[in-house]
Scaffold this motif. Structure first.
Motif, mmCIF file in Angstrom:
data_model
loop_
_atom_site.group_PDB
_atom_site.id
_atom_site.type_symbol
_atom_site.label_atom_id
_atom_site.label_comp_id
_atom_site.label_asym_id
_atom_site.label_seq_id
_atom_site.Cartn_x
_atom_site.Cartn_y
_atom_site.Cartn_z
ATOM 1 N N ALA A 1 42.598 48.102 46.270
ATOM 2 C CA ALA A 1 43.392 47.468 45.647
ATOM 3 C C ALA A 1 43.577 47.593 44.672
ATOM 4 C CB ALA A 1 44.078 45.781 45.762
ATOM 5 N N ARG A 2 42.410 47.359 43.521
ATOM 6 C CA ARG A 2 42.124 48.393 42.196
ATOM 7 C C ARG A 2 43.073 49.820 42.089
ATOM 8 N NH1 ARG A 2 38.234 44.757 40.830
ATOM 9 N NH2 ARG A 2 36.888 46.837 40.970
ATOM 10 N N GLN A 3 42.273 50.424 42.431
ATOM 11 C CA GLN A 3 43.157 51.699 42.542
ATOM 12 C C GLN A 3 44.836 51.894 42.716
ATOM 13 O OE1 GLN A 3 40.557 54.227 44.850
ATOM 14 N NE2 GLN A 3 41.113 55.906 44.382
ATOM 15 N N ARG A 4 44.900 51.891 44.518
ATOM 16 C CA ARG A 4 46.235 51.921 44.503
ATOM 17 C C ARG A 4 46.982 51.315 43.432
ATOM 18 N NH1 ARG A 4 48.069 54.481 48.501
ATOM 19 N NH2 ARG A 4 49.735 52.950 48.717
ATOM 20 N N LEU A 5 46.837 50.176 42.696
ATOM 21 C CA LEU A 5 47.596 49.800 41.855
ATOM 22 C C LEU A 5 47.813 50.571 40.797
ATOM 23 C CD1 LEU A 5 49.459 47.105 40.482
ATOM 24 C CD2 LEU A 5 46.998 46.256 39.148
ATOM 25 N N PHE A 6 46.886 50.836 40.040
ATOM 26 C CA PHE A 6 46.899 51.988 39.621
ATOM 27 C C PHE A 6 47.517 53.276 40.323
ATOM 28 C CE2 PHE A 6 42.645 49.534 37.751
ATOM 29 C CZ PHE A 6 43.325 49.746 36.152
ATOM 30 N N LEU A 7 47.773 53.522 40.811
ATOM 31 C CA LEU A 7 49.033 54.594 41.455
ATOM 32 C C LEU A 7 49.993 54.748 41.379
ATOM 33 C CD1 LEU A 7 46.100 56.061 44.206
ATOM 34 C CD2 LEU A 7 46.869 57.175 41.647
ATOM 35 N N ILE B 1 51.445 51.772 39.221
ATOM 36 C CA ILE B 1 52.341 52.160 38.907
ATOM 37 C C ILE B 1 53.178 52.988 38.197
ATOM 38 C CG2 ILE B 1 52.003 51.343 36.275
ATOM 39 C CD1 ILE B 1 49.864 48.580 36.687
ATOM 40 N N PRO B 2 52.479 54.147 38.116
ATOM 41 C CA PRO B 2 52.740 55.288 37.272
ATOM 42 C C PRO B 2 54.305 55.693 38.400
ATOM 43 C CG PRO B 2 50.592 55.858 37.565
ATOM 44 C CD PRO B 2 50.486 54.407 37.898
ATOM 45 N N VAL B 3 54.035 55.687 39.152
ATOM 46 C CA VAL B 3 54.765 56.161 40.497
ATOM 47 C C VAL B 3 56.167 55.321 41.054
ATOM 48 C CG1 VAL B 3 55.057 56.068 43.366
ATOM 49 C CG2 VAL B 3 53.058 57.440 42.376
ATOM 50 N N LEU B 4 55.407 53.969 39.958
ATOM 51 C CA LEU B 4 57.009 53.077 40.111
ATOM 52 C C LEU B 4 58.320 53.510 39.307
ATOM 53 C CD1 LEU B 4 58.601 50.456 41.550
ATOM 54 C CD2 LEU B 4 56.680 49.570 39.969
ATOM 55 N N PHE B 5 57.145 53.515 37.267
ATOM 56 C CA PHE B 5 57.764 54.282 36.647
ATOM 57 C C PHE B 5 58.199 55.709 36.942
ATOM 58 C CE2 PHE B 5 57.702 56.744 32.694
ATOM 59 C CZ PHE B 5 58.537 55.655 31.879
#
Length: 287
Positions: free
Chosen positions: A6-12, A14-18
């Motif tokens: 879940a943490r890995q998906r979150l970090f991925l 965030i930049p994708v959403l940006f």
């Protein structure tokens, strides 16, 4: 609270959403606007290819584009030729001062681009430092320097030289110079060593440096506005005018789409010339 996945998906995410919010969405809006029209500072939501037809047929816009293209090519090639000796000298002979010398390249970025262009006006202007020196020596001032394409060329070189030198410097920093020593020991001359070993193995850094000067030069608006003069209008300056004085935002959006597409094409074409394995990339991390 969150598992490793879940943490890995979150970090991925965030930049994708940006990227989606601040790059993809504005780009889509720009493309849509480019197919509309603007009259009297009002947007007319009628789909049409008129803006692109105007850019392809109006002599002024075609001239601006090819003038910008030639300027970007000339500036980028010149910067690569000048930056290589500078970066090579820093890496090979900088010694313990390598970091200091590389940091000195960043000094121009401590001031804004407008301030640096104003400083160039004071240097290249009719009563600037250069012409002042010529007048003191009893020579005629060089009036062709200021408010011309020559002044824009000098400004672009001044603005983007640190970027190109830094990219080539970082590429050379990871280069194993024992390869050149081995080639020299086998009888290869300096030019052959450079052309067959140093240049190919650092080609990716060179291409990145080329693009870091080519793309902003192609779309520049401030440099021709400050230094270009009446015959030095470039494509980016004309595009900026569509969003400002002219109020023809749809046409400006079409110009922006053309610049983006051409920049992507340039990026793809140049990337095809990079052999990743020859530049040292294997696609595998160290075990």
């Amino acid at each position: 609270m969150f598992g490793p996945y879940a943490r890995q998906r979150l970090f991925l995410n965030i930049p994708v959403l940006f990227l989606i919010l601040f790059f993809v969405v504005p780009l889509i809006a720009l493309v849509v606007l480019s197919f509309w029209q603007t009259e009297n500072y009002k947007i007319i939501r009628e789909w049409s290819l008129l803006n692109y037809a105007t850019l392809a047929t109006e002599t002024a816009y075609v001239t601006f584009f090819f003038r910008s293209l030639l300027m970007a090519l000339g500036v980028s090639v010149f910067l690569v030729l000048v930056s290589w000796p500078i970066a090579y000298f820093i890496v090979r002979y900088g010694g313990r001062y390598k970091l200091i010398l590389s940091l000195l390249l960043v000094i121009p970025f401590l001031s804004g681009e407008v301030l640096r262009l104003i400083a160039l006006q004071g240097i290249l202007g009719p009563a600037g430092l250069v012409n002042g020196a010529f007048i003191r020596m009893g020579m005629a001032p060089l009036r062709f320097i200021m408010y011309s394409n020559a002044a824009s060329f000098i400004a672009f070189v001044y603005l983007y030289l640190p970027l190109v030198v830094t990219t080539i410097y970082l590429s050379l920093l990871n280069f194993d110079f024992r390869l050149t020593s081995a080639a020299s020991a086998c009888g290869a001359g300096r030019m052959r060593v450079f052309m067959e070993i140093v240049w190919p193995l650092n080609l990716s850094g060179t291409i990145i440096g080329f693009l870091l000067s080519f793309i902003p030069t192609l779309s520049a608006s401030l440099v021709p506005r400050f230094l270009g003069g009446p015959d030095g209008t470039l494509y980016g300056m004309s595009m900026a005018q569509q969003f400002g004085e002219s109020g023809t935002w749809a046409l400006g959006a079409a110009m922006g789409v053309v610049l983006f597409v051409f920049s992507v094409i340039a990026l793809v074409v140049l990337s095809l010339g990079v052999n990743l394995r020859r530049t040292g990339f294997t696609g595998m991390g160290r075990q």
